[in-house]
Design a protein around this motif. Structure first.
Motif, PDB file in Angstrom:
ATOM      1  N   LYS A 273       0.835  -1.203   0.000  1.00  0.00           N
ATOM      2  CA  LYS A 273       0.000   0.000   0.000  1.00  0.00           C
ATOM      3  C   LYS A 273       0.874   1.259   0.000  1.00  0.00           C
ATOM      4  O   LYS A 273       0.555   2.242  -0.680  1.00  0.00           O
ATOM      5  CB  LYS A 273      -0.925   0.020   1.217  1.00  0.00           C
ATOM      6  CG  LYS A 273      -2.060  -0.968   1.119  1.00  0.00           C
ATOM      7  CD  LYS A 273      -2.918  -0.922   2.360  1.00  0.00           C
ATOM      8  CE  LYS A 273      -4.015  -1.979   2.291  1.00  0.00           C
ATOM      9  NZ  LYS A 273      -4.804  -2.028   3.537  1.00  0.00           N
ATOM     10  N   GLN A 274       1.965   1.225   0.755  1.00  0.00           N
ATOM     11  CA  GLN A 274       2.869   2.373   0.791  1.00  0.00           C
ATOM     12  C   GLN A 274       3.473   2.616  -0.594  1.00  0.00           C
ATOM     13  O   GLN A 274       3.567   3.756  -1.037  1.00  0.00           O
ATOM     14  CB  GLN A 274       3.988   2.158   1.818  1.00  0.00           C
ATOM     15  CG  GLN A 274       3.517   2.092   3.249  1.00  0.00           C
ATOM     16  CD  GLN A 274       2.724   3.318   3.645  1.00  0.00           C
ATOM     17  OE1 GLN A 274       1.531   3.239   3.851  1.00  0.00           O
ATOM     18  NE2 GLN A 274       3.372   4.438   3.735  1.00  0.00           N
ATOM     19  N   ARG A 275       3.874   1.556  -1.253  1.00  0.00           N
ATOM     20  CA  ARG A 275       4.467   1.694  -2.591  1.00  0.00           C
ATOM     21  C   ARG A 275       3.442   2.234  -3.578  1.00  0.00           C
ATOM     22  O   ARG A 275       3.761   3.067  -4.422  1.00  0.00           O
ATOM     23  CB  ARG A 275       5.026   0.353  -3.060  1.00  0.00           C
ATOM     24  CG  ARG A 275       6.280  -0.030  -2.330  1.00  0.00           C
ATOM     25  CD  ARG A 275       6.857  -1.323  -2.831  1.00  0.00           C
ATOM     26  NE  ARG A 275       8.062  -1.647  -2.072  1.00  0.00           N
ATOM     27  CZ  ARG A 275       8.499  -2.861  -1.861  1.00  0.00           C
ATOM     28  NH1 ARG A 275       7.859  -3.900  -2.371  1.00  0.00           N
ATOM     29  NH2 ARG A 275       9.591  -3.067  -1.166  1.00  0.00           N
ATOM     30  N   GLU A 276       2.212   1.749  -3.474  1.00  0.00           N
ATOM     31  CA  GLU A 276       1.137   2.226  -4.354  1.00  0.00           C
ATOM     32  C   GLU A 276       0.869   3.707  -4.099  1.00  0.00           C
ATOM     33  O   GLU A 276       0.706   4.484  -5.042  1.00  0.00           O
ATOM     34  CB  GLU A 276      -0.133   1.406  -4.136  1.00  0.00           C
ATOM     35  CG  GLU A 276      -1.253   1.768  -5.087  1.00  0.00           C
ATOM     36  CD  GLU A 276      -0.909   1.565  -6.551  1.00  0.00           C
ATOM     37  OE1 GLU A 276      -1.389   2.354  -7.383  1.00  0.00           O
ATOM     38  OE2 GLU A 276      -0.173   0.609  -6.865  1.00  0.00           O
ATOM     39  N   ASN A 277       0.839   4.100  -2.827  1.00  0.00           N
ATOM     40  CA  ASN A 277       0.637   5.515  -2.490  1.00  0.00           C
ATOM     41  C   ASN A 277       1.775   6.374  -3.023  1.00  0.00           C
ATOM     42  O   ASN A 277       1.550   7.475  -3.512  1.00  0.00           O
ATOM     43  CB  ASN A 277       0.516   5.700  -0.972  1.00  0.00           C
ATOM     44  CG  ASN A 277      -0.776   5.145  -0.420  1.00  0.00           C
ATOM     45  OD1 ASN A 277      -1.729   4.913  -1.155  1.00  0.00           O
ATOM     46  ND2 ASN A 277      -0.810   4.917   0.870  1.00  0.00           N
ATOM     47  N   ASP A 278       2.996   5.864  -2.925  1.00  0.00           N
ATOM     48  CA  ASP A 278       4.158   6.604  -3.440  1.00  0.00           C
ATOM     49  C   ASP A 278       4.063   6.779  -4.956  1.00  0.00           C
ATOM     50  O   ASP A 278       4.351   7.845  -5.479  1.00  0.00           O
ATOM     51  CB  ASP A 278       5.466   5.889  -3.088  1.00  0.00           C
ATOM     52  CG  ASP A 278       5.798   5.984  -1.607  1.00  0.00           C
ATOM     53  OD1 ASP A 278       5.151   6.785  -0.884  1.00  0.00           O
ATOM     54  OD2 ASP A 278       6.691   5.234  -1.159  1.00  0.00           O
ATOM     55  N   ARG A 279       3.653   5.731  -5.657  1.00  0.00           N
ATOM     56  CA  ARG A 279       3.511   5.814  -7.122  1.00  0.00           C
ATOM     57  C   ARG A 279       2.425   6.788  -7.505  1.00  0.00           C
ATOM     58  O   ARG A 279       2.606   7.587  -8.420  1.00  0.00           O
ATOM     59  CB  ARG A 279       3.196   4.432  -7.708  1.00  0.00           C
ATOM     60  CG  ARG A 279       4.412   3.574  -7.965  1.00  0.00           C
ATOM     61  CD  ARG A 279       4.003   2.369  -8.761  1.00  0.00           C
ATOM     62  NE  ARG A 279       3.264   1.477  -7.885  1.00  0.00           N
ATOM     63  CZ  ARG A 279       3.703   0.307  -7.445  1.00  0.00           C
ATOM     64  NH1 ARG A 279       4.885  -0.129  -7.819  1.00  0.00           N
ATOM     65  NH2 ARG A 279       3.000  -0.432  -6.638  1.00  0.00           N
ATOM     66  N   THR A 280       1.308   6.745  -6.790  1.00  0.00           N
ATOM     67  CA  THR A 280       0.202   7.651  -7.082  1.00  0.00           C
ATOM     68  C   THR A 280       0.607   9.104  -6.827  1.00  0.00           C
ATOM     69  O   THR A 280       0.325   9.983  -7.636  1.00  0.00           O
ATOM     70  CB  THR A 280      -1.033   7.286  -6.219  1.00  0.00           C
ATOM     71  OG1 THR A 280      -1.368   5.917  -6.466  1.00  0.00           O
ATOM     72  CG2 THR A 280      -2.207   8.159  -6.534  1.00  0.00           C
ATOM     73  N   ALA A 281       1.289   9.339  -5.727  1.00  0.00           N
ATOM     74  CA  ALA A 281       1.735  10.691  -5.401  1.00  0.00           C
ATOM     75  C   ALA A 281       2.769  11.181  -6.412  1.00  0.00           C
ATOM     76  O   ALA A 281       2.776  12.353  -6.788  1.00  0.00           O
ATOM     77  CB  ALA A 281       2.313  10.722  -3.993  1.00  0.00           C
ATOM     78  N   HIS A 282       3.623  10.280  -6.854  1.00  0.00           N
ATOM     79  CA  HIS A 282       4.678  10.642  -7.804  1.00  0.00           C
ATOM     80  C   HIS A 282       4.081  11.001  -9.175  1.00  0.00           C
ATOM     81  O   HIS A 282       4.528  11.922  -9.831  1.00  0.00           O
ATOM     82  CB  HIS A 282       5.670   9.491  -7.926  1.00  0.00           C
ATOM     83  CG  HIS A 282       6.951   9.857  -8.586  1.00  0.00           C
ATOM     84  ND1 HIS A 282       7.821  10.782  -8.071  1.00  0.00           N
ATOM     85  CD2 HIS A 282       7.515   9.429  -9.752  1.00  0.00           C
ATOM     86  CE1 HIS A 282       8.858  10.914  -8.881  1.00  0.00           C
ATOM     87  NE2 HIS A 282       8.691  10.102  -9.904  1.00  0.00           N
ATOM     88  N   LYS A 283       3.048  10.244  -9.593  1.00  0.00           N
ATOM     89  CA  LYS A 283       2.406  10.496 -10.893  1.00  0.00           C
ATOM     90  C   LYS A 283       1.667  11.824 -10.906  1.00  0.00           C
ATOM     91  O   LYS A 283       1.638  12.516 -11.913  1.00  0.00           O
ATOM     92  CB  LYS A 283       1.428   9.372 -11.232  1.00  0.00           C
ATOM     93  CG  LYS A 283       2.096   8.103 -11.659  1.00  0.00           C
ATOM     94  CD  LYS A 283       1.061   7.052 -11.996  1.00  0.00           C
ATOM     95  CE  LYS A 283       1.721   5.747 -12.376  1.00  0.00           C
ATOM     96  NZ  LYS A 283       0.741   4.686 -12.642  1.00  0.00           N
TER      97      LYS A 283
END
Length: 121
Positions: free
Chosen positions: A109-119
């Motif tokens: 979930k943390q990695r997914e949140n990081d990817r979403t925030a980065h995009k």
């Protein structure tokens, strides 16, 4: 880990061997994430009979509280079938397997949140 691991025994004698096994399991969790803040493990043995002579056959209850940034993961193993965790090694193994799954889910979930925030940046 930012805070040293806390291991408590309730209703049973402290065991260096059990404590070492728990520390090994915690070290394995640390391999998945270096962001772990703290870990508290409580090993309990509830006695239906108040006599200290009747400890054999009583189940072990394991509670793990793992603090991660912004969250806390909890495993509480209170076996419904009292014969399931009469072996402390099995009880510890099962509790830490469950915690490992929770930690992996949290990391995902943390990695997914990081990817979403980065995009969106």
């Amino acid at each position: 880990m930012q805070v040293p691991v806390q291991i408590s025994f309730h209703g049973l004698e402290h065991s260096d061997a059990v404590e070492e096994r728990v520390r090994e399991k915690v070290a394995k969790l640390e391999q998945f994430s270096k962001d772990l803040v703290s870990c508290r493990v409580v090993i309990e043995q509830h006695h239906k009979n108040t006599s200290n002579q009747h400890h054999k056959g009583e189940p072990y209850h394991i509670t793990i509280n793992l603090s991660v940034p912004g969250d806390e993961l909890v495993v509480k193993r209170d076996p419904k079938d009292p014969h399931v965790h009469e072996d402390i090694g099995v009880a510890i193994r099962d509790a830490f397997q469950s915690m490992e799954q929770q930690l992996k889910t949290w990391i995902g979930k943390q990695r997914e949140n990081d990817r979403t925030a980065h995009k969106s940046a």
